[in-house]
Design a protein around this motif. Sequence first.
Motif, PDB file in Angstrom:
ATOM      1  N   ALA A 123      38.952  39.989  31.886  1.00 15.23           N
ATOM      2  CA  ALA A 123      39.400  38.719  31.305  1.00 15.23           C
ATOM      3  C   ALA A 123      40.470  38.076  32.173  1.00 15.23           C
ATOM      4  CB  ALA A 123      39.917  38.951  29.888  1.00 15.23           C
ATOM      5  N   ALA A 124      41.377  38.893  32.704  1.00 17.23           N
ATOM      6  CA  ALA A 124      42.409  38.358  33.600  1.00 17.23           C
ATOM      7  C   ALA A 124      41.779  37.781  34.864  1.00 17.23           C
ATOM      8  CB  ALA A 124      43.408  39.458  33.960  1.00 17.23           C
ATOM      9  N   ALA A 125      40.763  38.463  35.398  1.00 17.07           N
ATOM     10  CA  ALA A 125      40.069  37.946  36.581  1.00 17.07           C
ATOM     11  C   ALA A 125      39.383  36.620  36.274  1.00 17.07           C
ATOM     12  CB  ALA A 125      39.056  38.977  37.077  1.00 17.07           C
ATOM     13  N   GLY A 126      38.756  36.540  35.100  1.00 15.89           N
ATOM     14  CA  GLY A 126      38.128  35.288  34.696  1.00 15.89           C
ATOM     15  C   GLY A 126      39.136  34.169  34.547  1.00 15.89           C
ATOM     16  N   ALA A 127      40.314  34.500  33.960  1.00 15.53           N
ATOM     17  CA  ALA A 127      41.359  33.488  33.795  1.00 15.53           C
ATOM     18  C   ALA A 127      41.871  33.003  35.148  1.00 15.53           C
ATOM     19  CB  ALA A 127      42.504  34.051  32.964  1.00 15.53           C
ATOM     20  N   LEU A 128      42.060  33.945  36.092  1.00 16.78           N
ATOM     21  CA  LEU A 128      42.521  33.551  37.429  1.00 16.78           C
ATOM     22  C   LEU A 128      41.479  32.684  38.135  1.00 16.78           C
ATOM     23  CD1 LEU A 128      44.170  36.881  38.661  1.00 16.78           C
ATOM     24  CD2 LEU A 128      45.330  34.743  38.038  1.00 16.78           C
ATOM     25  N   ALA A 129      40.203  33.056  37.999  1.00 14.48           N
ATOM     26  CA  ALA A 129      39.150  32.251  38.624  1.00 14.48           C
ATOM     27  C   ALA A 129      39.095  30.855  38.005  1.00 14.48           C
ATOM     28  CB  ALA A 129      37.801  32.959  38.468  1.00 14.48           C
ATOM     29  N   GLY A 130      39.200  30.784  36.674  1.00 16.10           N
ATOM     30  CA  GLY A 130      39.194  29.481  36.018  1.00 16.10           C
ATOM     31  C   GLY A 130      40.390  28.639  36.398  1.00 16.10           C
ATOM     32  N   GLY A 131      41.577  29.286  36.506  1.00 15.87           N
ATOM     33  CA  GLY A 131      42.773  28.547  36.915  1.00 15.87           C
ATOM     34  C   GLY A 131      42.662  28.019  38.334  1.00 15.87           C
ATOM     35  N   GLY A 132      42.131  28.853  39.242  1.00 19.52           N
ATOM     36  CA  GLY A 132      41.951  28.393  40.612  1.00 19.52           C
ATOM     37  C   GLY A 132      40.949  27.256  40.708  1.00 19.52           C
ATOM     38  N   TYR A 133      39.877  27.341  39.930  1.00 24.44           N
ATOM     39  CA  TYR A 133      38.863  26.281  39.915  1.00 24.44           C
ATOM     40  C   TYR A 133      39.448  24.984  39.361  1.00 24.44           C
ATOM     41  CZ  TYR A 133      34.265  24.146  39.021  1.00 24.44           C
ATOM     42  OH  TYR A 133      33.177  23.320  38.995  1.00 24.44           O
ATOM     43  N   THR A 134      40.259  25.089  38.310  1.00 30.02           N
ATOM     44  CA  THR A 134      40.898  23.910  37.727  1.00 30.02           C
ATOM     45  C   THR A 134      41.833  23.248  38.729  1.00 30.02           C
ATOM     46  OG1 THR A 134      40.768  24.887  35.519  1.00 30.02           O
ATOM     47  CG2 THR A 134      42.354  23.112  35.831  1.00 30.02           C
ATOM     48  N   TRP A 135      42.625  24.062  39.434  1.00 30.11           N
ATOM     49  CA  TRP A 135      43.525  23.508  40.446  1.00 30.11           C
ATOM     50  C   TRP A 135      42.745  22.864  41.580  1.00 30.11           C
ATOM     51  CZ3 TRP A 135      43.833  25.479  45.522  1.00 30.11           C
ATOM     52  CH2 TRP A 135      44.804  24.872  46.320  1.00 30.11           C
ATOM     53  N   LEU A 136      41.681  23.509  42.020  1.00 31.01           N
ATOM     54  CA  LEU A 136      40.876  22.985  43.124  1.00 31.01           C
ATOM     55  C   LEU A 136      40.211  21.669  42.739  1.00 31.01           C
ATOM     56  CD1 LEU A 136      39.793  23.618  45.987  1.00 31.01           C
ATOM     57  CD2 LEU A 136      37.840  24.733  44.884  1.00 31.01           C
ATOM     58  N   ALA A 137      39.826  21.528  41.486  1.00 27.24           N
ATOM     59  CA  ALA A 137      39.132  20.324  41.024  1.00 27.24           C
ATOM     60  C   ALA A 137      40.082  19.184  40.696  1.00 27.24           C
ATOM     61  CB  ALA A 137      38.285  20.653  39.798  1.00 27.24           C
TER      62      ALA A 137
END
Length: 719
Positions: free
Chosen positions: A310-324
């Motif tokens: 879940a933490a990995a998913g949250a980090l991936a989602g946060g990075g994707y949000t920042w990138l977008a």
Amino acid sequence: MATSPLQTPISTRRAAILQRTGEALEARLEAERERIGLWLPVALGAGIAAWFALPAHAHWIGLLLALAAGLLFGLLVGWHSRLGRSLFVGSGAAAAGILLIWTRALWVAAPVLAAPVTTSFSAIVERVEPLPARGQVRILALPQRRSDLPPRVRLTLRAGQAAGLAEGETIGVRTRLMPPPTASLPGGYDFAQRAWFDGIGAVGTILGEVSRVPGKEAAAPPLRTRLSAHIQGEVEGSAGGIAAALVTGDRGAISEADEEAMRRSGLAHLLSISGLHVTAVVGFAMLLAMRLLALNRRLALAGLVLPLAAAAGALAGGGYTWLAGAEVPTLRSFIAALLVLVAFLMGREALTLRLVAAGALIVLIWRPEALVGPSFQLSFAAVTAIIALHEGPPMQRFLARRDEPWLFRLGRGIAGLLITGLVVEVALAPIALFHFHKAGLYGALANVVAIPLTTFVIMPAEALALLFDSVGLGAPFWWVAEQALRALIALAHGVANAPGAVATMPNFPPWGFAFAVFGGLWILLWRTRWRYAGAVPLAIGMAALLAAPRPDLLVTGDGRHIAAALPDGGYALLRDRAGDYVRDTVAEAAGVDAPLLALAELGHVECNRDFCRWAQGEGSARRIILASHGRDRIEGADMAAACAAADVVISDRWLPHECVGRWITIDRDSLAETGGLAIYLGEAPEAVAALRAGDAHPWRLPQQLSGNDEAVPKAALAR
């Protein structure tokens, strides 16, 4: 004084009726006790919407006083009752919404340019937004040492002028600046409102070349820009633009024709990074992390695989949000994803309306102005409709697992997806008609193909292509992604060009839209049988839309472009050389989906070098229209007779005082007060203005700056 025998029974009956009504409401709220909390963001949003809808300070203060009375009434009803608590909390939340958006509007206040001006200045580039499909680049710039200019301006330039332009660079430019434009027609897009909350005080076009600091190397573009350029280099055309949009949110390389086809086919939501995209990224990252972490016996036995995944998913989602770019739809989706992950870890049901309400509450507190934007409304309406549908017993029974052949299971899944798409289309139709005056009718069918294609083919292929590009082996995956993207574009055009693919309507009355939204929310948020009462306000709102007449005349805010209704339902423009933006704006306001004709070429229109004259309407509603389209000055005495013989006189210039129409005279002075006009010619003619009289919103009465035509010295431009 003694009470009359006739009065006592009447007052007793009234008290009994009020008591029974209160008890019935209390019983209803008790049955819906788990759903009452869902109305908290609705009440907060109602206060925000009321602040935008009401024009003046007196209205805002009056509504706050009325809500204060609601607070007191809730206390009088009794805090021990659900009805009393609901009244108290609902009134308080609505009042908080008014104060929240009012405070936000004052907090972001920045000076706005008062009038158009051509000037030169040096500026720091804050943001660069390439628009390859238009051959342009759009930048946000911070003018330096110019107190007569706003602190932030938005500039547009040709792509060739901006080669190597990077954020943080100091440039010198000569530009034509103007205040952020308001809606050119009633019900149109009001950029001035958005610019106010974005801190943009002027917009303009760069004239000539951009001066750069000599000998200084340009800074490296940000990761988002580099990644978009890399993707567009691997996949050409609009397919590459969509590929970049799915990863970085950059839609600048998508051609206008393809973007319009995506809108008409109901697939435009795929271009805006939101729930579908964030869910795919978080889910893929979480699944991959679970598979890898499960290989470690110690982590698996300690029960740490799920939390770490879940933490990995949250980090991936946060990075994707920042990138977008961290736009509101992306942030809303990321917040929702985090809440889902928390629910998973707590062992609670994740996808519920409480999750949607919590996400809406967070977004509204953080960015209350997002409420009035179509992105917020469309995204939350879609998610709410989907969850409410799948929480209902009929849908749960239909999709429940059962012992049946795989072909039946597949058909049931496709049918469920189609039903979901239809429900979403119905939920989004009023919002699309209110903001865009059009709604796709075949979106549910198109999404049955487009969503799986995007989720399971395009996005995984892009992810693998970017991953393998690090070792130079991404070409096969880019080929797969390109073919799937071209199939998606072909699907969009096929659906968009199908007969009856788009429903168009004229302006949706705001009060009717409010009724439709309230009725829809009433149906979606409650669970017991009284939810069906929401069909009444929903029907009233949609009836207001269907009964709204099409305007006979449309006049843009500058007075240059006039559209007249034709007997066959189409419209014709006074100036046939109007650009695509004007044509699209007029077509949306008119609620038509057909090309606009040239008014001067119609048989019933008489034109000379200065004016066009024609009759509009039939019978007792027949009116004579006189519209100017020339540039030469005409003496008032020469115009007096022609103006007096016309019911409506329209000009983009100042008219002499001798020119007065029988009903209304429209010129530059009147348009400065009213903005664009929608004119309805009938037994009782009416003109609806884009600008409301007495509007006290800060973007209507901003702190203004006067222009300055003095050029900045060349030495300053070079610094």
